[in-house]
Design an enzyme around this catalytic site. Sequence first.
Site, PDB file in Angstrom:
ATOM      1  N   ASP A  11       0.857  -1.183   0.000  1.00  0.00           N
ATOM      2  CA  ASP A  11       0.000   0.000   0.000  1.00  0.00           C
ATOM      3  C   ASP A  11       0.891   1.230   0.000  1.00  0.00           C
ATOM      4  OD1 ASP A  11      -1.992  -1.846   0.201  1.00  0.00           O
ATOM      5  OD2 ASP A  11      -2.828  -1.103   2.088  1.00  0.00           O
ATOM      6  N   ASP A 134     -15.538  -4.050  -2.159  1.00  0.00           N
ATOM      7  CA  ASP A 134     -15.305  -3.895  -0.722  1.00  0.00           C
ATOM      8  C   ASP A 134     -16.658  -3.818  -0.033  1.00  0.00           C
ATOM      9  OD1 ASP A 134     -12.696  -3.572  -1.615  1.00  0.00           O
ATOM     10  OD2 ASP A 134     -12.816  -1.392  -1.579  1.00  0.00           O
TER      11      ASP A 134
END
Length: 245
Positions: A11, A134
């Site tokens: 990330d 998500d």
Amino acid sequence: MSNFIVYPAIDLRAGNVVRLRQGDYADETIYGDDPVSVATSFVDAGAQWVHMVDLDAAKGGDAINRPVIAAVAKALQGRAHVQVGGGVRSVADAEVLKALGVRRVVMGSAAVRTPQLVEEVTQRIDVEVAVGLDHRGGFLATDGWTTTSSVALSEALHWYPTASCAVVTDISRDGMLSGSDVEGLRAAGTISPLPLIASGGIGTLSDISALLNIAGVSGVITGKAIYENRFTVAEAIAAANAGRQ
């Protein structure tokens, strides 16, 4: 049975390797400032893919991490594939990432809002598209997880005939090291026309093993557990290979 793929995750925020807890930008841990070195170490350990998330682009559309993504893709060229999500909102975004050497883009919020965008990208650009779905409690969340919609994950899985796979993230588990939503993934895998990549909650090798024989689940994304030394990338890949029936 096809290969179960472990996707070690990087990330990116302001060029650093970070992790957020449950997607909270105010709850960030920085794990390093050399993403190329991290990605190379993953591939040296046997990774076939590296999963990257551009958190700056996801939050505000700022593409400051694209030079880093390009450097990672160049370093891994011919050795492993790069999959990138975060702020991929248009055909142009996908085109730029493809030009940087990215093999697969992950489209989340934009794909949920405009499902036909996925088909447009796959038709116009030679790049694979994974749909990033998500969810909280089975309902999709968008815009950096700040908005929970009334769209069920089970419904959205059928919207993307040209996608190569779907990355399914249980937000409540992300960064918590508490295990995957095994039952939810089993239910989704039963009905999904797309292969699923599980994301969120991996904390132990047994968490990976628990996913291996769920119909429809073809891989797993793991990040924090690696950075917190719960297991190595090599150990994760070995667990995946050992447990697949």
